[in-house]
Design an enzyme around this catalytic site. Structure first.
Site, PDB file in Angstrom:
ATOM      1  N   GLU A 235      59.535  22.471  22.505  1.00 53.59           N
ATOM      2  CA  GLU A 235      59.512  23.668  23.347  1.00 53.59           C
ATOM      3  C   GLU A 235      58.177  23.796  24.067  1.00 53.59           C
ATOM      4  O   GLU A 235      58.120  24.201  25.215  1.00 53.59           O
ATOM      5  CB  GLU A 235      59.777  24.916  22.489  1.00 53.59           C
ATOM      6  CG  GLU A 235      60.059  26.190  23.274  1.00 53.59           C
ATOM      7  CD  GLU A 235      58.815  26.940  23.749  1.00 53.59           C
ATOM      8  OE1 GLU A 235      58.932  27.756  24.675  1.00 53.59           O
ATOM      9  OE2 GLU A 235      57.718  26.716  23.192  1.00 53.59           O
TER      10      GLU A 235
ATOM     11  N   ASP B  31      58.278  22.526  16.882  1.00 56.71           N
ATOM     12  CA  ASP B  31      56.988  21.964  17.301  1.00 56.71           C
ATOM     13  C   ASP B  31      55.917  23.038  17.430  1.00 56.71           C
ATOM     14  O   ASP B  31      56.222  24.229  17.512  1.00 56.71           O
ATOM     15  CB  ASP B  31      57.156  21.257  18.654  1.00 56.71           C
ATOM     16  CG  ASP B  31      57.752  22.167  19.716  1.00 56.71           C
ATOM     17  OD1 ASP B  31      58.880  22.669  19.506  1.00 56.71           O
ATOM     18  OD2 ASP B  31      57.095  22.432  20.738  1.00 56.71           O
TER      19      ASP B  31
HETATM   20 ZN   LIG Z   1      57.060  29.317  20.773  1.00 60.40          ZN
END
Ligand SMILES: [Zn+2]
Ligand SMILES: *[C@@H]1O[C@H](CO)[C@@H](O)[C@H](O)[C@H]1NC(C)=O
Ligand SMILES: *[C@@H]1O[C@H](CO)[C@@H](O)[C@H](O)[C@H]1NC(C)=O
Ligand SMILES: *[C@@H]1O[C@H](CO)[C@@H](O)[C@H](O)[C@H]1NC(C)=O
Length: 593
Positions: A225, A158
């Site tokens: 994340e 992401d």
């Molecule tokens: Zn990162």
């Protein structure tokens, strides 16, 4: 066993890169006695010992072949295109998202998976892929020796969103993935599609060369994340724990800080821990009413005194012997050619002189606020609310104070600290303190006996339930650290003069200290101020390192992550591929982890 690999690697390195000399040998083998000047060097560097480069031994010819390949313009272009392609697929995540399957925004990851499938055909033929929660990826490259603990390499798919208001400020559109022959531009190019693609490119390259590992390699790629990893890495972590069990992995390498020029020397700073996280809510309630007949303090007035006291009572930074910042300072003194001479002298004297230690502290912390912040629990009052009308007394007011918890502290120590600082203020203001009522009957939550009337109440709590303890500290007196640091040193620079490219090798740095042998790159264990997906992998291994083997020759060291014009230099990117190839080969040969 590793010692043999280690020394053999060192000898090969010497043979290949440097004229073998007593000076360099004494550097790598501190017990060897050398001439007086070398002994002096050894003493001065004693707090920043460097591991020898680790070059694969049984796979030496494979390493050399891949190294040559990586340094060709063709490979740099090809690998840059792989990263471009990944950047062109926007995989933005937001702070608040519904579950996978309900929130359609997660579907952005499907095209990325299709892309990976065609970009890395051998991986998808030879590795076993399991998807967790639809978009979490875990690839297993089964080794031939089941007795060896697997190596775990991780990254995240992401990216943080691009603020639409800034699109016109980008040199190239944020999801163009434009490759100009030197750099790959766009959101994710430096955080963390470079990590994702460099790991995959390293595995694909090894597969192209028919490498079959003895040690299993597991690749795990979360997909949120940037939004605390609840949907991605958390699920992957559970899965790996189920399948492999606790402490089942030899080591884990995840994203981290890049290589940075530090007073004229390239410093690689693998993080051996991460600071903790705590959002403290301080909420005051007090009687409302018409503001024409006010009490001496409203809820906002009480809150203001509490905030002022809390900020003044914030922990101070000190350079303490044995801390990460102290080790960093010793490495500066030993290896950074452009460190001011006075500061170098103070750092060296700081071993035994408190006055020198304080002078070094003042100079270093003034120059590098991040170094100062790294060692203490930080306090930042970030959100405030209270009051709705100019003629009505507010019934409530509050703040959220963000903390990054020092590695040698804890969330509960921080709560103690908050109570210790705020209780006397609350008492003086005649307000009741209710501290962390959700913690149950602990020291913090014991309410005051409130038979006494008070002018208000202040309640302390975990604002969003997101408290995170500091990460366990990975040891550096380990075979794992030797392989990591040795691989970093081996992956730095060109294999020999005359190749197209000199990956990573900066033109302007590496001025050796006069009369002293210098390592090419200095590897310094450090701390990460932010948090990564590794928070979900603590149980898998005590040997967790957060590190990007990325060096920017011209641009911003961190590639402008999370902001306009995020960028990744192609040669620095291929340096990451080289590092992961070396790490997999070296980990494969080690029998000490
Ligand atoms: Zn990162
Ligand atoms: C974008 O560019 C405009 C015009 O040059 C400038 O005023 C603005 O501050 C920039 N915004 C960002 C976020 O860089
Ligand atoms: C690499 O890419 C650059 C820019 O696209 C191009 O100018 C160069 O000719 C390419 N080199 C090779 C060997 O393909
Ligand atoms: C504290 O506030 C209460 C309520 O306003 C008041 O009755 C009491 O006298 C105050 N106590 C002190 C010590 O000021």
């Amino acid at each position: 066993m590793l010692t043999v690999v280690f020394l053999a690697g060192f000898i090969l390195y010497q043979w290949k890169y440097l004229p073998a000399s007593v000076a360099s040998i004494s550097f790598f083998l501190p017990t060897v006695r050398g001439p007086a000047s070398l002994v002096r060097w050894h003493e001065s560097a004693s707090s920043c010992l460097q591991e020898a480069p680790v070059i694969p031994v049984t796979r030496k010819s494979l390493w050399l072949a891949i190294e040559e390949l990586l340094h060709t313009e063709l490979f740099v272009n090809k690998t840059a295109s792989l990263l471009s392609g990944a950047v062109r697929i926007p995989t933005e995540v937001y702070d608040v998202m519904g579950p996978v399957g309900e929130d359609p925004r997660w579907e952005a990851f499907a095209p990325l998976h299709e892309y990976l499938l065609q970009a890395f055909p051998l991986i998808h033929m030879k590795l076993q892929l399991t998807k967790m929660n639809t978009y979490g990826l875990a690839y297993v490259w089964e080794g031939s020796d089941g007795a060896l603990k697997p190596l775990l390499l991780t990254a995240h798919q992401d990216v943080v969103p691009v603020d639409p208001a800034t699109i016109s400020n980008w040199t190239y559109p944020p999801y163009s993935g434009h490759y100009d022959g030197t750099r790959i531009w766009g959101r994710g190019s430096a955080d963390d599609k470079n990590g994702l693609i460099s790991i995959l490119a390293a595995v694909e390259t090894l597969l192209e060369h028919d490498f079959a590992p003895a040690r299993t390699v597991v690749l795990a790629f979360g997909f949120d994340e940037e939004a605390t990893g609840q949907q991605g890495a958390k699920q992957i972590g559970r899965y790996l724990l189920d399948i492999y069990g606790e402490n089942a992995f030899a080591m884990l390498v995840d994203e981290g800080d890049p290589i940075e020029d530090t007073y004229g020397a390239p410093f690689a700073r693998p993080a051996i821990s991460e600071k903790g996280y705590f959002d403290l809510q301080i909420q005051v309630s007090a009687p409302g009413g018409h503001s024409s007949v006010p009490p001496p303090h409203t809820a906002i007035g009480f809150l203001s005194s509490l905030i002022a006291a809390y900020e003044s009572g914030a922990p101070r930074s000190h350079l303490t012997r044995g801390s990460a910042a102290y080790t960093h300072a010793q490495c500066l003194a030993a290896h950074a050619p452009r460190l001011p001479p006075n500061l170098r002298a103070d750092i060296r004297a700081a071993h035994s002189s408190d006055a020198a230690l304080r002078r070094a502290e003042a100079a270093l912390f003034a120059e590098d606020p991040a170094l100062a912040a790294g060692g203490r629990t930080t306090v930042a009052v970030d959100v405030v609310w209270g009051g709705v009308k100019s003629n009505a007394l507010p019934e409530g007011a509050g703040v959220v104070v963000n903390h990054r918890v020092a590695v040698d502290s804890s969330v509960s120590a921080l709560k103690d600290h908050a109570v210790a600082v705020l209780r006397p203020v609350a008492d003086a203001l005649n307000v009741t303190l209710v501290a962390f009522p959700d913690d149950g009957d602990t020291l913090f939550s014991r309410r005051e006996i409130s038979s006494v009337a008070r002018a208000g109440t202040v309640t302390l709590s975990d604002a969003f339930g997101t408290a995170l303890e500091p990460a366990p500290v990975s040891p550096t007196d380990s075979a794992q650290w030797k392989v990591l640091a040795g691989t970093i040193r081996a992956a730095w620079g060109a294999p020999h003069p005359g190749l197209d490219r000199a990956l990573n090798k900066p033109a302007s740095v590496q001025v050796p200290l006069q009369g002293e042998a210098e390592p090419d790159i200095v590897v310094v264990p450090s701390l990460l101020a932010g948090n990564t997906d590794t928070q979900f992998y603590w149980a898998l291994t005590p040997h967790i390192f957060r590190y990007n083997h990325y060096y920017a020759r011209d641009g911003p060291a961190d590639g402008s992550i999370h902001t306009v014009d995020e960028v990744c230099e192609a040669e620095g990117f291929v340096g990451m591929v080289k590092f992961f190839v070396g790490l997999m080969l070296n980990a494969d040969e080690s029998r000490d982890m």
